[in-house]
Design a protein around this motif. Structure first.
Motif, PDB file in Angstrom:
ATOM      1  N   SER A  97      53.646  51.813  29.079  1.00  0.00           N
ATOM      2  CA  SER A  97      54.794  51.813  30.031  1.00  0.00           C
ATOM      3  C   SER A  97      54.056  52.054  31.337  1.00  0.00           C
ATOM      4  CB  SER A  97      55.973  52.485  29.724  1.00  0.00           C
ATOM      5  OG  SER A  97      55.684  53.507  30.024  1.00  0.00           O
ATOM      6  N   THR A  98      53.155  52.697  31.449  1.00  0.00           N
ATOM      7  CA  THR A  98      52.546  53.070  33.209  1.00  0.00           C
ATOM      8  C   THR A  98      51.062  52.970  32.997  1.00  0.00           C
ATOM      9  OG1 THR A  98      52.005  55.576  32.264  1.00  0.00           O
ATOM     10  CG2 THR A  98      54.273  54.810  33.260  1.00  0.00           C
ATOM     11  N   PHE A  99      50.704  52.049  32.084  1.00  0.00           N
ATOM     12  CA  PHE A  99      49.217  51.990  32.147  1.00  0.00           C
ATOM     13  C   PHE A  99      48.670  50.564  31.623  1.00  0.00           C
ATOM     14  CE2 PHE A  99      44.688  52.310  30.957  1.00  0.00           C
ATOM     15  CZ  PHE A  99      44.095  52.731  31.980  1.00  0.00           C
ATOM     16  N   GLU A 100      47.927  49.855  32.244  1.00  0.00           N
ATOM     17  CA  GLU A 100      47.732  48.509  31.906  1.00  0.00           C
ATOM     18  C   GLU A 100      46.138  48.520  32.211  1.00  0.00           C
ATOM     19  OE1 GLU A 100      50.232  45.545  33.043  1.00  0.00           O
ATOM     20  OE2 GLU A 100      48.751  44.224  33.104  1.00  0.00           O
ATOM     21  N   THR A 101      45.258  47.821  31.337  1.00  0.00           N
ATOM     22  CA  THR A 101      43.981  47.416  31.416  1.00  0.00           C
ATOM     23  C   THR A 101      43.800  45.733  31.332  1.00  0.00           C
ATOM     24  OG1 THR A 101      43.411  49.320  30.186  1.00  0.00           O
ATOM     25  CG2 THR A 101      41.492  48.027  30.658  1.00  0.00           C
ATOM     26  N   ARG A 102      43.302  45.493  32.487  1.00  0.00           N
ATOM     27  CA  ARG A 102      42.731  44.007  32.541  1.00  0.00           C
ATOM     28  C   ARG A 102      41.214  43.912  32.784  1.00  0.00           C
ATOM     29  NH1 ARG A 102      47.883  41.359  33.641  1.00  0.00           N
ATOM     30  NH2 ARG A 102      46.764  39.440  33.465  1.00  0.00           N
ATOM     31  N   TYR A 103      40.801  42.743  32.420  1.00  0.00           N
ATOM     32  CA  TYR A 103      39.404  42.578  32.415  1.00  0.00           C
ATOM     33  C   TYR A 103      39.375  41.155  33.189  1.00  0.00           C
ATOM     34  CZ  TYR A 103      37.904  45.987  28.946  1.00  0.00           C
ATOM     35  OH  TYR A 103      37.519  47.056  28.333  1.00  0.00           O
ATOM     36  N   ALA A 162      39.882  39.461  45.576  1.00  0.00           N
ATOM     37  CA  ALA A 162      41.441  39.263  46.125  1.00  0.00           C
ATOM     38  C   ALA A 162      42.107  38.292  45.188  1.00  0.00           C
ATOM     39  CB  ALA A 162      41.244  38.384  47.434  1.00  0.00           C
ATOM     40  N   TYR A 163      41.383  37.497  44.244  1.00  0.00           N
ATOM     41  CA  TYR A 163      42.158  36.456  43.269  1.00  0.00           C
ATOM     42  C   TYR A 163      42.527  37.698  42.244  1.00  0.00           C
ATOM     43  CZ  TYR A 163      43.240  32.694  40.325  1.00  0.00           C
ATOM     44  OH  TYR A 163      43.915  31.766  39.536  1.00  0.00           O
ATOM     45  N   ASP A 164      41.854  38.580  42.066  1.00  0.00           N
ATOM     46  CA  ASP A 164      42.320  39.728  41.050  1.00  0.00           C
ATOM     47  C   ASP A 164      43.576  40.131  41.124  1.00  0.00           C
ATOM     48  OD1 ASP A 164      39.875  39.628  39.551  1.00  0.00           O
ATOM     49  OD2 ASP A 164      38.848  41.002  40.214  1.00  0.00           O
ATOM     50  N   SER A 165      43.894  40.287  42.488  1.00  0.00           N
ATOM     51  CA  SER A 165      45.029  40.887  42.737  1.00  0.00           C
ATOM     52  C   SER A 165      46.329  39.732  42.755  1.00  0.00           C
ATOM     53  CB  SER A 165      45.079  41.094  44.363  1.00  0.00           C
ATOM     54  OG  SER A 165      44.187  42.328  44.611  1.00  0.00           O
ATOM     55  N   VAL A 166      45.766  38.648  42.869  1.00  0.00           N
ATOM     56  CA  VAL A 166      46.940  37.472  42.441  1.00  0.00           C
ATOM     57  C   VAL A 166      47.002  37.657  41.039  1.00  0.00           C
ATOM     58  CG1 VAL A 166      47.070  35.171  42.397  1.00  0.00           C
ATOM     59  CG2 VAL A 166      46.128  35.919  44.538  1.00  0.00           C
ATOM     60  N   MET A 167      45.984  37.608  40.489  1.00  0.00           N
ATOM     61  CA  MET A 167      46.266  37.513  38.735  1.00  0.00           C
ATOM     62  C   MET A 167      46.942  38.689  38.236  1.00  0.00           C
ATOM     63  SD  MET A 167      45.404  34.446  38.380  1.00  0.00           S
ATOM     64  CE  MET A 167      45.550  34.410  36.408  1.00  0.00           C
ATOM     65  N   VAL A 168      46.964  39.929  39.044  1.00  0.00           N
ATOM     66  CA  VAL A 168      47.469  40.832  38.124  1.00  0.00           C
ATOM     67  C   VAL A 168      48.909  41.314  38.758  1.00  0.00           C
ATOM     68  CG1 VAL A 168      45.355  41.996  37.353  1.00  0.00           C
ATOM     69  CG2 VAL A 168      46.473  42.766  39.421  1.00  0.00           C
ATOM     70  N   GLU A 169      49.321  40.388  39.793  1.00  0.00           N
ATOM     71  CA  GLU A 169      50.371  40.457  40.534  1.00  0.00           C
ATOM     72  C   GLU A 169      50.614  41.868  41.249  1.00  0.00           C
ATOM     73  OE1 GLU A 169      53.765  38.106  39.117  1.00  0.00           O
ATOM     74  OE2 GLU A 169      52.595  37.896  37.328  1.00  0.00           O
ATOM     75  N   ALA A 170      49.639  42.283  41.762  1.00  0.00           N
ATOM     76  CA  ALA A 170      49.471  43.721  42.467  1.00  0.00           C
ATOM     77  C   ALA A 170      50.387  43.811  43.585  1.00  0.00           C
ATOM     78  CB  ALA A 170      48.034  43.998  42.881  1.00  0.00           C
ATOM     79  N   GLN A 223      52.384  34.515  46.942  1.00  0.00           N
ATOM     80  CA  GLN A 223      52.838  35.880  46.478  1.00  0.00           C
ATOM     81  C   GLN A 223      53.057  36.758  47.557  1.00  0.00           C
ATOM     82  OE1 GLN A 223      50.358  38.162  43.545  1.00  0.00           O
ATOM     83  NE2 GLN A 223      50.438  36.294  42.147  1.00  0.00           N
ATOM     84  N   LYS A 224      53.843  37.919  47.223  1.00  0.00           N
ATOM     85  CA  LYS A 224      53.924  38.922  48.367  1.00  0.00           C
ATOM     86  C   LYS A 224      52.630  39.736  48.433  1.00  0.00           C
ATOM     87  CE  LYS A 224      59.087  39.675  48.890  1.00  0.00           C
ATOM     88  NZ  LYS A 224      60.142  40.235  48.278  1.00  0.00           N
ATOM     89  N   PRO A 225      52.361  40.105  49.900  1.00  0.00           N
ATOM     90  CA  PRO A 225      51.043  40.578  49.914  1.00  0.00           C
ATOM     91  C   PRO A 225      51.143  42.107  49.382  1.00  0.00           C
ATOM     92  CG  PRO A 225      52.113  40.447  52.045  1.00  0.00           C
ATOM     93  CD  PRO A 225      52.823  39.685  51.192  1.00  0.00           C
ATOM     94  N   GLN A 226      50.027  42.570  48.808  1.00  0.00           N
ATOM     95  CA  GLN A 226      50.030  43.819  48.252  1.00  0.00           C
ATOM     96  C   GLN A 226      50.040  44.954  49.489  1.00  0.00           C
ATOM     97  OE1 GLN A 226      46.315  43.725  45.925  1.00  0.00           O
ATOM     98  NE2 GLN A 226      45.076  43.794  47.681  1.00  0.00           N
ATOM     99  N   LEU A 263      44.628  49.086  35.790  1.00  0.00           N
ATOM    100  CA  LEU A 263      42.890  49.160  35.934  1.00  0.00           C
ATOM    101  C   LEU A 263      42.383  47.894  35.726  1.00  0.00           C
ATOM    102  CD1 LEU A 263      41.181  51.567  36.149  1.00  0.00           C
ATOM    103  CD2 LEU A 263      40.784  51.501  33.818  1.00  0.00           C
ATOM    104  N   LEU A 264      41.873  47.542  36.729  1.00  0.00           N
ATOM    105  CA  LEU A 264      41.369  46.082  36.875  1.00  0.00           C
ATOM    106  C   LEU A 264      39.705  46.166  36.592  1.00  0.00           C
ATOM    107  CD1 LEU A 264      39.530  43.750  38.278  1.00  0.00           C
ATOM    108  CD2 LEU A 264      41.682  43.190  37.132  1.00  0.00           C
ATOM    109  N   ILE A 265      39.188  45.587  35.401  1.00  0.00           N
ATOM    110  CA  ILE A 265      37.732  46.046  35.138  1.00  0.00           C
ATOM    111  C   ILE A 265      37.048  44.719  35.388  1.00  0.00           C
ATOM    112  CG2 ILE A 265      36.061  46.503  33.274  1.00  0.00           C
ATOM    113  CD1 ILE A 265      38.751  48.192  32.060  1.00  0.00           C
TER     114      ILE A 265
END
Lengths: 402, 402
Positions: free
Chosen positions: A122-128, A186-194, A219-222, A72-74
């Protein structure tokens, strides 16, 4: 352990899905047995989640159920910048303070927890995203801005529309700040390695931009799942707070049940697909729309309030409307007056929003005094204990003498 | 003390000036007796300043002479980003390393000191924009980006041209990084609290954007002087390194003199206005262009090499060309051969760039052996001591036997 049950994978790839980029790739990832990082960006600007918001959350839950990691990207940093998405009228959204963001997020997490398991690390992570944007230097930013093209940003339909509007109205609307928003997302995706990003149709541009930027940064594209949008209770517009055509997750079980029962028939299967867990085929076997809706309503209440509450809401509703019975719990209005003008009584007891409202409903034949329709809005009521008044379809009051 | 001599103020407001925004305001400022902060931005990308670059520097000198403060803004941060101005062919400029910027700047300062008094702190200040951009946070940046509009940036002719080219060539050319450049340059004006900014025609957009951003951030807007551009020695294109039609500030006195003597006649008064200090009216009294040019050439050499060198350059030039005499210092080419094919001799001695070049000049009648024109490029020369060869207009060699 990652569950690779192909029926469930199919459900992920189809139910409520408008489009996937790229479907083959995502299917392969899901079958690989590797835990995927599934990004969903939330913009902590409005605290009242409604059923429209539940759609991506429910999709995330499907991933979570297979053992994948929901990220969950806040957008607490980007929220302070203001993304124009969804402001509808092309206005620049007002900028939130950090305080507001914090408060909103607390409310969000509480509401999200009705759908997602937010306690299972294990199945939930929160990032700001302040985590990276808060310490990003201008040099860092420009190494990003260097791989983003103006023409590609300009291709975003929202920006194009805004520019058209600017020409018509001869004033500037689109700030540079908003224009760079897709790059930050887009950079959020990079940082969380989505591995996957989920969002509504209006997020397709930004999510695909995430693919590009990930690739440019090695990175590999999400893969991107674009979900269908939910039509609101009016059967016409997208469900939204500003239009008032919504069911919020915090609504009571009887409110949810009643509102679902009020939707136009042509929405039944869309709602089923997007909001319920039960099989659409099964519901199609039910012969009439009223009963289909009842199954849908009960199912949705069950999701948010549990089975027992769902049964109660159904019983209550049937009593009130189908069986023409009164609900079991009727609010009481106490007064020491001997007589009461009907308009004042309806207003003072809280049944009517105003005396005009009271008059209107009387004229429409919607007020009953002990099952007798009241026709004269000038009527003076004699107060007797336990007199029951019905106002409109579902509002009741019982009068008590003080 | 600030000099408010109105003749000198007039010179500032007119000589070499293409446009001023706003002229009345600037005139008022100059007459106020207050020391003005006069910004000039330099982008430390190329170390060889030519006479085209001297135009704004000479304008700054006029301010300095009246006691105003020149603020040399070195875009060491923005240079690492890459502004597309002047890349001509619409290409994104390559990004400089910090090392390169440092080295270039050292060379720059040395060259600038030929025109400006860079040691007088009361009238000269150097600022590097890494000072503010180096510590700028993303939040700071976005509070800026929020007051800049995309449509206004898009109005920059360079960006529009780039976007047209993109459509034609169907590829992306304009990066977000470059697109935000005018905002950064505008912010420089805020940070140095510029009262005036000076630049070429191609900087008008950015300088006017500086006015806007200063006003939005509560500063008085700078006035902007846009200077004329210098046509190069070819008489057609803007003077530029890449076209080779330039006189660099580091050129020797005889090179400067000779090159100025070679310009087309229609450039004489443009050069006088932009590059010299002497009165245009005085030069107009001289009857023929050749002598007008001689005055111009001597004046320009004087500015960069002093009076004595200017006289020497003139004498030398006259000896070589007008009096058809040889220059006093002729390079010597030693050989132990008895005979030498003329093409080989011209090439080996360094007079010709290639044998083809040698052949071409012979065919054009440009090669003389002891004042006899060589007509046969197959000729075999008998080597004798002190034979003088002239190649083209101004290249000589004396042969010595080893």
């Amino acid at each position: 352990m990652i569950n690779t049950n192909s029926e469930k994978i199919n459900e992920i790839l189809s139910r409520g899905v408008e489009d996937i980029f790229e479907k083959d790739s995502l299917e392969k990832k899901l079958k690989s047995g590797k835990q995927l990082r599934v990004k969903f960006g939330i913009d902590p600007t409005s605290p009242d989640l409604h059923l429209g918001h539940s759609i991506p959350l429910r999709k995330l839950k499907q991933f979570q159920d297979l053992g994948h990691k929901v990220v969950l990207l806040i957008g607490d940093f980007t929220a302070t910048i203001g993304d124009p998405t969804g402001t509808g009228k092309g206005l620049t959204r007002s900028v939130l303070t950090e305080e507001q963001v914090k408060k909103n997020m607390k409310d969000y997490m509480k509401q999200i927890s009705k759908i997602l398991d937010i306690k299972e690390e294990s199945t939930f992570e929160t990032r700001y995203n302040t985590e990276w944007f808060g310490k990003m230097t201008m040099r860092d930013f420009y190494s990003l801005a260097r791989i983003e093209y103006v023409s590609q940003l300009m291709a975003r339909s929202m920006f194009r529309e805004r520019r058209e509007k600017e020409k018509l109205e001869k004033k500037d609307l689109l700030t540079l700040s908003e224009f760079t928003y897709p790059l930050l997302q887009a950079y959020d995706s990079v940082m969380v390695e989505a591995d996957v990003e989920i969002g509504g149709l209006d997020q397709i541009f930004n999510m695909l931009n995430g693919r590009k930027i990930q690739e440019k940064l090695g990175q590999k594209p999400q893969d991107v799942i674009a979900l269908k949008l939910l039509i609101g209770l009016d059967g016409v517009n997208k469900m939204s707070k500003s239009l008032g055509n919504q069911i919020v997750l915090d609504d009571s079980s009887s409110d949810i049940y009643g509102k679902i029962m009020s939707i136009p028939d042509n929405l039944i299967f869309e709602y089923l697909e997007l909001l319920a867990n039960i099989s659409i085929e099964e519901v199609k076997k039910i012969p009439n729309p009223r009963d289909q809706k009842a199954v849908l309503a009960k199912e949705i209440v069950k999701i948010y309030h549990g089975k027992k509450e769902a049964q109660k809401a159904e019983d209550e509703f049937n009593k009130t409307f189908r069986d023409k019975e009164m609900p079991t719990d009727i609010p009481v209005f106490e007064t020491d007056k001997k007589t009461y003008p009907i308009l004042d009584l309806l207003f003072d007891s809280g049944l009517a929003e105003s005396k005009n409202d009271a008059k209107r409903v009387i004229k429409g034949g919607g007020v009953e005094l002990e099952s007798d329709t009241v026709t004269d809005w000038r009527k003076e009521i004699e107060i007797e204990d336990d007199t029951t008044i019905r106002f409109g379809k579902r509002k009741f009051i019982k009068i008590k003498k003080k």
